[in-house]
Design a protein around this motif. Structure first.
Motif, PDB file in Angstrom:
ATOM      1  N   TRP A 257      24.417   5.530 -33.969  1.00 41.07           N
ATOM      2  CA  TRP A 257      23.247   6.111 -34.603  1.00 41.07           C
ATOM      3  C   TRP A 257      22.147   5.072 -34.648  1.00 41.07           C
ATOM      4  O   TRP A 257      22.384   3.886 -34.895  1.00 41.07           O
ATOM      5  CB  TRP A 257      23.583   6.579 -36.025  1.00 41.07           C
ATOM      6  CG  TRP A 257      24.546   7.732 -36.069  1.00 41.07           C
ATOM      7  CD1 TRP A 257      25.900   7.661 -36.032  1.00 41.07           C
ATOM      8  CD2 TRP A 257      24.204   9.108 -36.155  1.00 41.07           C
ATOM      9  NE1 TRP A 257      26.448   8.914 -36.090  1.00 41.07           N
ATOM     10  CE2 TRP A 257      25.419   9.828 -36.165  1.00 41.07           C
ATOM     11  CE3 TRP A 257      23.005   9.811 -36.225  1.00 41.07           C
ATOM     12  CZ2 TRP A 257      25.454  11.204 -36.252  1.00 41.07           C
ATOM     13  CZ3 TRP A 257      23.050  11.184 -36.298  1.00 41.07           C
ATOM     14  CH2 TRP A 257      24.260  11.877 -36.310  1.00 41.07           C
ATOM     15  N   TYR A 258      20.908   5.524 -34.406  1.00 44.40           N
ATOM     16  CA  TYR A 258      19.744   4.655 -34.517  1.00 44.40           C
ATOM     17  C   TYR A 258      18.569   5.486 -35.023  1.00 44.40           C
ATOM     18  O   TYR A 258      18.164   6.467 -34.378  1.00 44.40           O
ATOM     19  CB  TYR A 258      19.393   4.030 -33.165  1.00 44.40           C
ATOM     20  CG  TYR A 258      18.185   3.111 -33.210  1.00 44.40           C
ATOM     21  CD1 TYR A 258      18.259   1.871 -33.820  1.00 44.40           C
ATOM     22  CD2 TYR A 258      16.971   3.515 -32.664  1.00 44.40           C
ATOM     23  CE1 TYR A 258      17.153   1.030 -33.884  1.00 44.40           C
ATOM     24  CE2 TYR A 258      15.855   2.682 -32.714  1.00 44.40           C
ATOM     25  CZ  TYR A 258      15.961   1.448 -33.333  1.00 44.40           C
ATOM     26  OH  TYR A 258      14.867   0.621 -33.390  1.00 44.40           O
ATOM     27  N   GLU A 259      18.069   5.108 -36.194  1.00 45.56           N
ATOM     28  CA  GLU A 259      16.950   5.792 -36.841  1.00 45.56           C
ATOM     29  C   GLU A 259      17.214   7.293 -36.974  1.00 45.56           C
ATOM     30  O   GLU A 259      16.354   8.130 -36.714  1.00 45.56           O
ATOM     31  CB  GLU A 259      15.650   5.547 -36.065  1.00 45.56           C
ATOM     32  CG  GLU A 259      15.198   4.101 -36.083  1.00 45.56           C
ATOM     33  CD  GLU A 259      13.880   3.904 -35.365  1.00 45.56           C
ATOM     34  OE1 GLU A 259      13.395   4.891 -34.738  1.00 45.56           O
ATOM     35  OE2 GLU A 259      13.325   2.785 -35.414  1.00 45.56           O
ATOM     36  N   GLY A 260      18.429   7.608 -37.370  1.00 45.76           N
ATOM     37  CA  GLY A 260      18.793   9.001 -37.618  1.00 45.76           C
ATOM     38  C   GLY A 260      19.094   9.826 -36.383  1.00 45.76           C
ATOM     39  O   GLY A 260      19.337  11.029 -36.497  1.00 45.76           O
ATOM     40  N   ARG A 261      19.086   9.223 -35.194  1.00 43.75           N
ATOM     41  CA  ARG A 261      19.373   9.954 -33.965  1.00 43.75           C
ATOM     42  C   ARG A 261      20.672   9.444 -33.369  1.00 43.75           C
ATOM     43  O   ARG A 261      20.959   8.233 -33.372  1.00 43.75           O
ATOM     44  CB  ARG A 261      18.227   9.794 -32.967  1.00 43.75           C
ATOM     45  CG  ARG A 261      16.881  10.258 -33.499  1.00 43.75           C
ATOM     46  CD  ARG A 261      15.805  10.167 -32.452  1.00 43.75           C
ATOM     47  NE  ARG A 261      16.065  11.060 -31.337  1.00 43.75           N
ATOM     48  CZ  ARG A 261      15.241  11.177 -30.287  1.00 43.75           C
ATOM     49  NH1 ARG A 261      14.139  10.444 -30.221  1.00 43.75           N
ATOM     50  NH2 ARG A 261      15.537  12.014 -29.312  1.00 43.75           N
ATOM     51  N   VAL A 262      21.474  10.352 -32.824  1.00 44.24           N
ATOM     52  CA  VAL A 262      22.766  10.004 -32.269  1.00 44.24           C
ATOM     53  C   VAL A 262      22.613   9.669 -30.789  1.00 44.24           C
ATOM     54  O   VAL A 262      21.816  10.276 -30.068  1.00 44.24           O
ATOM     55  CB  VAL A 262      23.781  11.150 -32.468  1.00 44.24           C
ATOM     56  CG1 VAL A 262      23.352  12.403 -31.707  1.00 44.24           C
ATOM     57  CG2 VAL A 262      25.182  10.726 -32.031  1.00 44.24           C
ATOM     58  N   SER A 263      23.359   8.682 -30.330  1.00 44.89           N
ATOM     59  CA  SER A 263      23.392   8.304 -28.926  1.00 44.89           C
ATOM     60  C   SER A 263      24.823   7.909 -28.574  1.00 44.89           C
ATOM     61  O   SER A 263      25.698   7.867 -29.443  1.00 44.89           O
ATOM     62  CB  SER A 263      22.434   7.144 -28.640  1.00 44.89           C
ATOM     63  OG  SER A 263      22.803   6.003 -29.406  1.00 44.89           O
ATOM     64  N   VAL A 264      25.054   7.624 -27.304  1.00 42.04           N
ATOM     65  CA  VAL A 264      26.402   7.259 -26.857  1.00 42.04           C
ATOM     66  C   VAL A 264      26.326   5.966 -26.065  1.00 42.04           C
ATOM     67  O   VAL A 264      25.290   5.625 -25.484  1.00 42.04           O
ATOM     68  CB  VAL A 264      27.046   8.376 -26.012  1.00 42.04           C
ATOM     69  CG1 VAL A 264      27.245   9.633 -26.834  1.00 42.04           C
ATOM     70  CG2 VAL A 264      26.221   8.665 -24.767  1.00 42.04           C
ATOM     71  N   ALA A 265      27.444   5.244 -26.054  1.00 43.61           N
ATOM     72  CA  ALA A 265      27.546   3.986 -25.309  1.00 43.61           C
ATOM     73  C   ALA A 265      28.835   3.993 -24.512  1.00 43.61           C
ATOM     74  O   ALA A 265      29.894   4.386 -25.022  1.00 43.61           O
ATOM     75  CB  ALA A 265      27.508   2.789 -26.259  1.00 43.61           C
ATOM     76  N   LEU A 266      28.768   3.564 -23.259  1.00 48.82           N
ATOM     77  CA  LEU A 266      29.935   3.484 -22.389  1.00 48.82           C
ATOM     78  C   LEU A 266      30.579   2.119 -22.565  1.00 48.82           C
ATOM     79  O   LEU A 266      29.948   1.089 -22.328  1.00 48.82           O
ATOM     80  CB  LEU A 266      29.549   3.695 -20.924  1.00 48.82           C
ATOM     81  CG  LEU A 266      29.295   5.141 -20.486  1.00 48.82           C
ATOM     82  CD1 LEU A 266      27.961   5.653 -21.018  1.00 48.82           C
ATOM     83  CD2 LEU A 266      29.332   5.274 -18.973  1.00 48.82           C
ATOM     84  N   THR A 267      31.836   2.125 -23.002  1.00 49.86           N
ATOM     85  CA  THR A 267      32.583   0.895 -23.253  1.00 49.86           C
ATOM     86  C   THR A 267      33.654   0.729 -22.176  1.00 49.86           C
ATOM     87  O   THR A 267      33.730   1.494 -21.218  1.00 49.86           O
ATOM     88  CB  THR A 267      33.228   0.942 -24.639  1.00 49.86           C
ATOM     89  OG1 THR A 267      34.220   1.983 -24.674  1.00 49.86           O
ATOM     90  CG2 THR A 267      32.186   1.225 -25.717  1.00 49.86           C
ATOM     91  N   GLY A 268      34.473  -0.288 -22.361  1.00 53.25           N
ATOM     92  CA  GLY A 268      35.558  -0.518 -21.410  1.00 53.25           C
ATOM     93  C   GLY A 268      36.587   0.579 -21.393  1.00 53.25           C
ATOM     94  O   GLY A 268      37.372   0.711 -20.436  1.00 53.25           O
ATOM     95  N   TRP A 269      36.636   1.406 -22.453  1.00 53.73           N
ATOM     96  CA  TRP A 269      37.592   2.511 -22.515  1.00 53.73           C
ATOM     97  C   TRP A 269      37.014   3.808 -21.946  1.00 53.73           C
ATOM     98  O   TRP A 269      37.716   4.806 -21.858  1.00 53.73           O
ATOM     99  CB  TRP A 269      38.019   2.739 -23.962  1.00 53.73           C
ATOM    100  CG  TRP A 269      38.653   1.556 -24.597  1.00 53.73           C
ATOM    101  CD1 TRP A 269      38.063   0.653 -25.439  1.00 53.73           C
ATOM    102  CD2 TRP A 269      39.996   1.105 -24.445  1.00 53.73           C
ATOM    103  NE1 TRP A 269      38.950  -0.320 -25.821  1.00 53.73           N
ATOM    104  CE2 TRP A 269      40.151  -0.066 -25.227  1.00 53.73           C
ATOM    105  CE3 TRP A 269      41.102   1.574 -23.717  1.00 53.73           C
ATOM    106  CZ2 TRP A 269      41.341  -0.769 -25.293  1.00 53.73           C
ATOM    107  CZ3 TRP A 269      42.294   0.873 -23.786  1.00 53.73           C
ATOM    108  CH2 TRP A 269      42.405  -0.284 -24.567  1.00 53.73           C
ATOM    109  N   SER A 270      35.751   3.795 -21.575  1.00 53.38           N
ATOM    110  CA  SER A 270      35.096   5.016 -21.089  1.00 53.38           C
ATOM    111  C   SER A 270      35.417   5.248 -19.607  1.00 53.38           C
ATOM    112  O   SER A 270      35.931   4.363 -18.903  1.00 53.38           O
ATOM    113  CB  SER A 270      33.583   4.929 -21.300  1.00 53.38           C
ATOM    114  OG  SER A 270      33.270   4.652 -22.659  1.00 53.38           O
ATOM    115  N   ARG A 271      35.059   6.451 -19.154  1.00 54.03           N
ATOM    116  CA  ARG A 271      35.261   6.815 -17.756  1.00 54.03           C
ATOM    117  C   ARG A 271      34.113   7.712 -17.309  1.00 54.03           C
ATOM    118  O   ARG A 271      33.701   8.601 -18.051  1.00 54.03           O
ATOM    119  CB  ARG A 271      36.604   7.515 -17.556  1.00 54.03           C
ATOM    120  CG  ARG A 271      36.991   7.690 -16.104  1.00 54.03           C
ATOM    121  CD  ARG A 271      38.425   8.145 -15.939  1.00 54.03           C
ATOM    122  NE  ARG A 271      38.622   9.528 -16.337  1.00 54.03           N
ATOM    123  CZ  ARG A 271      39.272   9.917 -17.410  1.00 54.03           C
ATOM    124  NH1 ARG A 271      39.757   9.008 -18.248  1.00 54.03           N
ATOM    125  NH2 ARG A 271      39.417  11.188 -17.705  1.00 54.03           N
TER     126      ARG A 271
END
Length: 283
Positions: A257-271
């Motif tokens: 979350w950043y300033e009330g808005r949701v976002s996503v991040a790709l990590t080492g566990w993502s595909r």
């Protein structure tokens, strides 16, 4: 043989005898110690106290084996066709059944539909209502594309109708639950409602920006028919690169979350998956 040869032969034998005696004399004499003498006397006079020539570990192992054999011989079902295993299995099955019933009773105190004795709500529906419920279940299955079967979906819709909801509200409620179920591709517009830290989303990449730091490999926007969100791919995650206008599916991405808005991040566990590429390769 001449006298000279005889003298030489006897002299050679004498030298050999002296050398052999010298070798024998050099060999140390092996004698038993006082402790060995005492132990030998004890073992000879008190043979019943002597061991069986085994180490302590071997002696304990042998005693355990003898105890096991005597215990087996003394049990009441020591016949060749003993049913001890079958009786043990029957006892375990009874305990598991009793444990399952206790769990169902506790679950039924929270959710009445968890009671196995409760009648399937679909039996209380008319033929026309049941047909409508089955149609809605097929639509939910085709739309959400989860592993839940249409039979399970129709039962859940019927349960909500039995609780007082009409077929439209029941279908919407079940659809919402399926959207937010673990492992389901969540619509981007419902990311904020997903009650978990990792989600799966898919959509079209509309914008890619230049990363402001080497720690980020890609950053941009992804959208579907329900909404748009920002995604960030970290360099350490070593994800596949995406292109603008490409339809992609992100699995196991982390919500932030950043300033009330949701976002996503790709990590080492993502595909990262590319459904359009995969369909083209199959064709």
């Amino acid at each position: 043989m001449s006298i000279e040869n005889s003298i030489r032969y006897e002299g050679w034998h004498e030298e050999q005898r002296v050398e052999q005696e010298a070798v024998v004399d050099e060999t140390p004499e092996l004698r038993r110690s006082v402790e060995q003498e005492i132990q030998g006397t004890v073992d000879t006079n008190h043979y019943e106290a002597a061991g069986r020539g085994l180490t302590l570990e071997g002696e304990e192992r042998l005693k355990a084996r003898e105890w096991e054999i005597s215990r087996t011989r003394n049990r009441w079902d020591c016949r060749a066709d003993s049913d001890r295993e079958a009786r043990t299995r029957a006892v375990v099955e009874r305990e598991n059944e009793a444990r399952r019933r206790r769990f169902e009773e506790r679950a039924a105190s929270v959710d009445k539909w968890a009671d196995s004795k409760r009648v399937d709500p679909r039996r209380e529906l008319s033929r026309a209502e049941l047909a409508s419920v089955n149609r809605q279940a097929r639509r939910i299955h085709e739309r959400v594309r989860t592993g839940t079967t249409t039979a399970a979906l129709s039962k859940r819709v019927a349960q909500k109708m039995a609780d007082g909801a009409d077929i439209v509200d029941a279908s919407v409620s079940v659809t919402e639950e399926e959207w937010l179920a673990p492992g389901t591709v969540v619509p981007i517009g419902k990311l904020a409602a997903a009650n978990r830290s990792e989600v799966c989303i898919e959509g079209r990449v509309t914008v890619l920006w230049e990363p402001t730091t080497p720690a980020i490999s890609q950053v941009g926007l992804i959208e579907d028919e329900t909404g748009t969100t920002k995604f960030t791919a970290w360099t350490k995650s070593d994800m596949k690169l995406v292109r603008e206008g490409e339809w992609v599916r992100f699995r196991g991405v982390a919500k932030s979350w950043y300033e009330g808005r949701v976002s996503v991040a790709l990590t080492g566990w993502s595909r990262v998956e590319f459904p359009e590429r995969e369909r083209g390769e199959r064709l």
